[in-house]
Enzyme design. Sequence first.
Site, PDB file in Angstrom:
ATOM      1  N   ASP A  63      12.727  34.279  -7.036  1.00 10.61           N
ATOM      2  CA  ASP A  63      13.576  33.174  -6.573  1.00 10.61           C
ATOM      3  C   ASP A  63      14.368  32.540  -7.721  1.00 10.61           C
ATOM      4  O   ASP A  63      14.312  31.321  -7.935  1.00 10.61           O
ATOM      5  CB  ASP A  63      12.729  32.092  -5.894  1.00 10.61           C
ATOM      6  CG  ASP A  63      11.745  32.668  -4.902  1.00 10.61           C
ATOM      7  OD1 ASP A  63      12.135  33.546  -4.128  1.00 10.61           O
ATOM      8  OD2 ASP A  63      10.568  32.249  -4.914  1.00 10.61           O
ATOM      9  N   GLU A  69      16.525  30.618   4.333  1.00 10.03           N
ATOM     10  CA  GLU A  69      15.792  29.783   3.387  1.00 10.03           C
ATOM     11  C   GLU A  69      16.505  29.858   2.041  1.00 10.03           C
ATOM     12  O   GLU A  69      17.582  30.444   1.936  1.00 10.03           O
ATOM     13  CB  GLU A  69      14.345  30.283   3.258  1.00 10.03           C
ATOM     14  CG  GLU A  69      14.242  31.746   2.860  1.00 10.03           C
ATOM     15  CD  GLU A  69      12.833  32.299   2.918  1.00 10.03           C
ATOM     16  OE1 GLU A  69      11.915  31.560   3.298  1.00 10.03           O
ATOM     17  OE2 GLU A  69      12.644  33.484   2.597  1.00 10.03           O
TER      18      GLU A  69
END
Length: 557
Positions: free
Chosen positions: A48, A220
Amino acid sequence: MMRRFLYIATFVSYMMVSYAQPYISKVWVSDQGNGTYKNPVLYADYSDPDVIRVGDDYYMTASSFNCVPGLPVLHSKDLVNWKLINYALKDLYYESIESPDFFDKPQHGKGVWAPCLHYHSGEYMIYWGDPDFGIYVVKTKDILGKWDKPVLVLPGKGRIDPSPLFDDDGKVYLVHAWAGSRANLNSIMTLCELNEDGTKAIGEEVMIYDGNDGTNHTVEGGKFYKKDGYYYMLAPAGGVATGWQLAFRSKNIYGPYEVKTVLAQGKTAINGPHQGGLVQTQTGEWWFLHFQDKEAYGRIIHIQPVNWKDGWPVIGINDKNYCGEPVDTYKKPDVGKTYPVETPAESDHFDTPILGLQWQWHANPLQTYAFTSPYGYLRLYGQYYPEDYNNFWNIPNLLMQKFPAPEFTATTKLSAVLINEGDKTGLIVMGWDYAYIALVKTANGYLMEYKTCTDAEQKTEEIIISATELKDIKVTDKYNYKTPIPDADIYLRVKVSEGGICLFSYSTDGKNFRVLPETFKARQGKWIGAKTGLFIMNAKEKTQRSWVDTDWFRIDK
């Protein structure tokens, strides 16, 4: 006083050498030396990622979950050559967790999720979501120094993947996603207003996108940007291993937002190319840094060129209806200069009083876990098994680092003082499945133990693959007054081949290695890749602690 002077002089000398001579991996280098690079730029688990540029410097951070220290900070001059320079979280003691010692034991898959790195008014800021407690921010004016204490921005279970936007009119906003495992809903993005310094939510949450439409599920990881009068949000959809990258835009921060798919796997072998950060170089080029899920190797880092088309960021190449696909090799970003090849550190000779940044624990470390020294080794002290011990899944004192390449060999030299029968020290490959080789003290000497465990989170028991008596191990007998201290030397090795296939071996002289015949297939942990590293355990409580001195830990081909 003289010893202290020598200690400081040695440290300063080392830091000067380290600065002058960039570390170059022997197992993975992205920079091809001819003006091009190959993906991934980091073949390691920096999940991420987010990236920013401040002047001529690029900085990146990534998820760290339950690993300590947390929130890694990496630096680059050209987006291809990276160095790990700091951590924003030295430990996981922060506001509003359910008990102060919550992260003193491994909380696999919890903790620091999907951070966002930002620079505003002379301060570096990292926002992250803890899925159990809320959204936090940590700040500093010196990215190489100590970061401030984390602040809880928006409490609540299930809030994840935050991204701030400091607007031109002085208002501050935060967009974030929701974790289905905590909130019982996901695929939606909500927006709220923050106070002027971005540390507290002051407005109601507004839903600006709902991905539960049968098309873009699992939305997301959004990142907020503003360009040419448009508010942009870049967000992944479709899931970690198989998803794609979306771009949203609107003239109004609350929407409605147009949406396009701007990056997908296409005909390439790069699965799930999404979740990352957008950055512009000094020369006006745009690039997108993102991850690819590689199972045991974790989420490795790629970089893609970005071209703006009709106000949309088309990522990668071979544009089809504003959607690109990833590159394997490409020309390096134009940053105005050429910089030396550099990679994050892997090997460690433990020659400084500061533990190398490549090392992390599985939980907040206790003071007695390990000590650096000015004598060229790292000393780890034996820890007692927790009361609920079943296997190594809940062992906090595992000192480990990420897999650095698809193929590599890790070798370490240990000098072990194992005081009590059953005490052990070893080399481990850790994940949902794990394996280790360990030197074990017996009533009559030592043995080399090889154990594996499958589905460790499910509390399955370890399996003994082999236990070999060591008759030729070198042991130096020392004494602490009248107490004998047997110091045993051992060399441990694991060779990792493509696909995470591990072959363990050991040596008593550092030259002749005895290969253990059964291979082990590494497996990722909970939201993290497999790791390799060291441990030492005391067999029984209230016994004198054993210890092990790690002379070096080397990563080679």
